[in-house]
Design an enzyme around this catalytic site. Structure first.
Site, PDB file in Angstrom:
ATOM      1  N   CYS A  15       6.850  -7.739   6.009  1.00 21.06           N
ATOM      2  CA  CYS A  15       8.035  -7.269   6.727  1.00 21.06           C
ATOM      3  C   CYS A  15       8.524  -8.404   7.621  1.00 21.06           C
ATOM      4  O   CYS A  15       7.720  -9.143   8.194  1.00 21.06           O
ATOM      5  CB  CYS A  15       7.681  -6.047   7.584  1.00 21.06           C
ATOM      6  SG  CYS A  15       9.105  -5.316   8.443  1.00 21.06           S
ATOM      7  N   CYS A  58       7.638  -6.680  14.638  1.00 22.26           N
ATOM      8  CA  CYS A  58       7.237  -5.821  15.761  1.00 22.26           C
ATOM      9  C   CYS A  58       5.779  -6.161  16.105  1.00 22.26           C
ATOM     10  O   CYS A  58       4.909  -6.130  15.239  1.00 22.26           O
ATOM     11  CB  CYS A  58       7.388  -4.347  15.389  1.00 22.26           C
ATOM     12  SG  CYS A  58       9.083  -3.927  14.898  1.00 22.26           S
ATOM     13  N   GLU A 115       0.815  -1.210   0.000  1.00 25.72           N
ATOM     14  CA  GLU A 115       0.000   0.000   0.000  1.00 25.72           C
ATOM     15  C   GLU A 115       0.852   1.265   0.000  1.00 25.72           C
ATOM     16  O   GLU A 115       2.008   1.256   0.435  1.00 25.72           O
ATOM     17  CB  GLU A 115      -0.943  -0.019   1.195  1.00 25.72           C
ATOM     18  CG  GLU A 115      -0.316  -0.562   2.445  1.00 25.72           C
ATOM     19  CD  GLU A 115      -1.324  -0.829   3.555  1.00 25.72           C
ATOM     20  OE1 GLU A 115      -2.072  -1.807   3.435  1.00 25.72           O
ATOM     21  OE2 GLU A 115      -1.350  -0.061   4.518  1.00 25.72           O
ATOM     22  N   CYS A 175       2.603  -3.916  15.123  1.00 26.80           N
ATOM     23  CA  CYS A 175       2.496  -3.456  13.731  1.00 26.80           C
ATOM     24  C   CYS A 175       1.803  -4.512  12.877  1.00 26.80           C
ATOM     25  O   CYS A 175       2.178  -5.690  12.913  1.00 26.80           O
ATOM     26  CB  CYS A 175       3.898  -3.155  13.191  1.00 26.80           C
ATOM     27  SG  CYS A 175       3.929  -2.793  11.428  1.00 26.80           S
ATOM     28  N   CYS A 225       0.485   1.518   8.449  1.00 28.00           N
ATOM     29  CA  CYS A 225       1.094   0.300   8.971  1.00 28.00           C
ATOM     30  C   CYS A 225       0.520  -1.022   8.463  1.00 28.00           C
ATOM     31  O   CYS A 225       0.369  -1.971   9.211  1.00 28.00           O
ATOM     32  CB  CYS A 225       1.032   0.303  10.494  1.00 28.00           C
ATOM     33  SG  CYS A 225       1.134   1.923  11.219  1.00 28.00           S
ATOM     34  N   CYS A 285       3.709   8.310   1.256  1.00 31.54           N
ATOM     35  CA  CYS A 285       4.243   7.281   2.152  1.00 31.54           C
ATOM     36  C   CYS A 285       4.256   5.979   1.360  1.00 31.54           C
ATOM     37  O   CYS A 285       3.213   5.535   0.883  1.00 31.54           O
ATOM     38  CB  CYS A 285       3.329   7.190   3.374  1.00 31.54           C
ATOM     39  SG  CYS A 285       3.776   5.851   4.489  1.00 31.54           S
TER      40      CYS A 285
HETATM   41  N1  SAH Z   1      10.100  -0.644   9.190  1.00 29.82           N
HETATM   42  C1  SAH Z   1      10.279   0.770   9.270  1.00 29.82           C
HETATM   43  C2  SAH Z   1       9.271   1.605   8.504  1.00 29.82           C
HETATM   44  C3  SAH Z   1       7.824   1.217   8.473  1.00 29.82           C
HETATM   45  S1  SAH Z   1       6.703   1.624   9.742  1.00 29.82           S
HETATM   46  C4  SAH Z   1      10.271   1.195  10.715  1.00 29.82           C
HETATM   47  O1  SAH Z   1       9.892   0.415  11.553  1.00 29.82           O
HETATM   48  O2  SAH Z   1      10.701   2.295  10.998  1.00 29.82           O
HETATM   49  C5  SAH Z   1       6.653   3.334  10.002  1.00 29.82           C
HETATM   50  C6  SAH Z   1       6.424   3.680  11.459  1.00 29.82           C
HETATM   51  O3  SAH Z   1       5.106   3.294  11.923  1.00 29.82           O
HETATM   52  C7  SAH Z   1       7.405   2.981  12.394  1.00 29.82           C
HETATM   53  O4  SAH Z   1       7.885   3.902  13.334  1.00 29.82           O
HETATM   54  C8  SAH Z   1       6.537   1.935  13.047  1.00 29.82           C
HETATM   55  O5  SAH Z   1       7.064   1.495  14.260  1.00 29.82           O
HETATM   56  C9  SAH Z   1       5.212   2.671  13.184  1.00 29.82           C
HETATM   57  N2  SAH Z   1       4.079   1.788  13.445  1.00 29.82           N
HETATM   58  C10 SAH Z   1       3.901   0.515  13.036  1.00 29.82           C
HETATM   59  N3  SAH Z   1       2.727   0.035  13.487  1.00 29.82           N
HETATM   60  C11 SAH Z   1       2.144   1.011  14.198  1.00 29.82           C
HETATM   61  C12 SAH Z   1       0.907   1.126  14.909  1.00 29.82           C
HETATM   62  N4  SAH Z   1       0.052   0.109  14.966  1.00 29.82           N
HETATM   63  N5  SAH Z   1       0.626   2.303  15.507  1.00 29.82           N
HETATM   64  C13 SAH Z   1       1.491   3.338  15.431  1.00 29.82           C
HETATM   65  N6  SAH Z   1       2.659   3.295  14.774  1.00 29.82           N
HETATM   66  C14 SAH Z   1       3.003   2.144  14.171  1.00 29.82           C
END
Ligand code: SAH
Length: 391
Positions: free
Chosen positions: A137, A141, A117, A144, A368, A130
């Protein structure tokens, strides 16, 4: 929320959303190549070398992605060039808009059925794209949505660039009301870990920042690469002499909690990751952005704000707090507003510049990987994943 019209999935295409194929890299596209390699490619196809510049001017200069719209090219040349240099890489599955049209999200199906996306966010003074760097991925995490899917594959250079060229075209059409028509910023905060797809992401950045017709001519400073903190790749980035903005997804100032929230922390600890980030800031003179998703009763305690403040005090860094966007079925939630305010207050008191990210696109699962995750859930539940149906 508005469901925008999308090009329907044509009946002659297999429904790759429901029947998953083996992931594979896409065919070559002109955005994979620099101008010299494009010249070599067109001459290898029996076309004059100047066609490389002609195609590039259409694609990067005028944001035309469909060879049939390049009407100054003879039909025979178009037929010869399309398969080798302008194959369709991204097919829209859904387009959603919210925030009065200022936020638009596109869910794409790639040639092998993988879903990714992109999001376009319009502000009074700028438009930001974005984009995704991987399908899925591998960083896992737990908060996410993309992290829950696992890694399908890396995107090619052109699959990354084409998301931006498409969104720049949407911007130029004036579709984002209340914003200037020129797309000026790109953040690698869609699906995937950009530094785990390092060479392609770096080449994509070069393509996005080289002046037209070779590239899109964006400013390096207006590109943000966000990472969980893959230290060797961060060190490589320092040596790259690119002045992109680096965002580090920290989410916890202590190893105990970060080991859980960002599992790669088990390999590279908070101190080591911050060291690399501060070195990047020192080399580029650019402030690093510390991303911190505030999760109720998990990482939002006053003592963690104080610890973060001590770690970052006097450094070339600012904190970007993100109210957690809860993923479906997750036990976690965003912090209550008073807790968030106290967290901000303590960081600022420590002298650390702090902002709270706006919650753009929540209505359309704006962040995300949630849209793709929803699509996969529907598909695996046997539900219809047809284009344009509201969820
Ligand atoms: N993998 C990279 C970039 C993708 S995510 C990274 O982790 O930096 C972009 C941002 O969104 C990251 O800071 C990630 O931790 C955050 N993110 C992911 N899931 C989220 C959620 N459910 N709520 C808020 N932020 C989130």
């Amino acid at each position: 929320m508005t469901i925008l019209p999308v090009i329907p999935i044509s009946p002659d295409q297999p429904d790759t959303v429901l029947t998953r194929r083996r992931p594979s890299m896409p065919p070559r596209h002109l955005a994979d190549l620099d101008l010299a390699a494009r010249k070599a490619a067109v001459t290898a196809l029996g076309e004059p070398a100047f066609r490389a510049k002609q195609l590039s001017t259409h694609y990067f200069g005028r944001l035309v992605r469909d060879i049939d719209e390049m009407t100054d090219l003879p039909a025979a040349s178009r037929a010869r060039l399309t398969g080798d240099l302008l194959p369709t890489l991204l097919t829209p599955v859904r387009e959603l808009a919210c925030d009065d049209g200022a936020t638009r999200k596109t869910l794409w199906r790639l040639h092998d059925g993988a879903l990714v996306e992109s999001v376009l966010m319009g502000y009074p003074d700028r438009i930001t794209a974005c984009v995704s760097s991987q399908a899925g991925c591998g960083m896992a995490c737990p908060f996410c949505a993309t992290g829950q899917q696992g890694l399908t594959r890396n995107l090619s250079i052109a699959e990354i660039v084409d998301q931006v060229v498409y969104l720049a075209g949407v911007s130029a059409s004036g579709a984002v009301t209340g914003s200037p028509p020129r797309l000026s910023r790109v953040v690698f905060m869609g699906m995937g870990e950009p530094l785990a797809n390092y060479p392609r992401v770096i080449e994509a950045v070069r393509r996005l920042t080289t002046p037209a017709p070779e590239g899109l001519g964006l400013s390096q400073r207006h590109i943000t690469v966000s990472t969980v903190g893959l230290v060797p790749a961060m060190r490589r980035l320092i040596a790259e002499e690119l002045n992109v903005t680096l965002a580090l997804s920290l989410h916890a100032p202590d190893d105990d909690l970060r080991d859980e929230l960002v599992p790669v922390n088990q390999r590279w600890k908070v101190a080591e990751v911050l060291d690399a980030a501060f070195d990047y800031a020192a080399r580029t003179g650019r402030r690093i952005s510390i991303e911190y998703a505030l999760i109720r009763d998990v990482n939002d305690q006053p003592w963690r704000a104080d610890l973060l403040g001590r770690i970052l005090r006097g450094k070339l860094a600012h904190v970007n707090l993100i109210p957690l966007n809860p993923t479906p079925g997750s036990k976690w939630d965003a912090s209550p507003k008073p807790v968030e305010r106290e967290f901000v207050r303590r960081l600022r008191e420590a002298g650390v510049a702090t902002t709270v990210r706006d919650t753009r696109g929540r209505e359309i699962d704006g962040a995300c990987g949630q849209l793709a995750a929803g699509e996969l859930t529907e598909a695996s539940a046997g539900g219809a994943a047809d284009a344009g149906v509201a969820r």
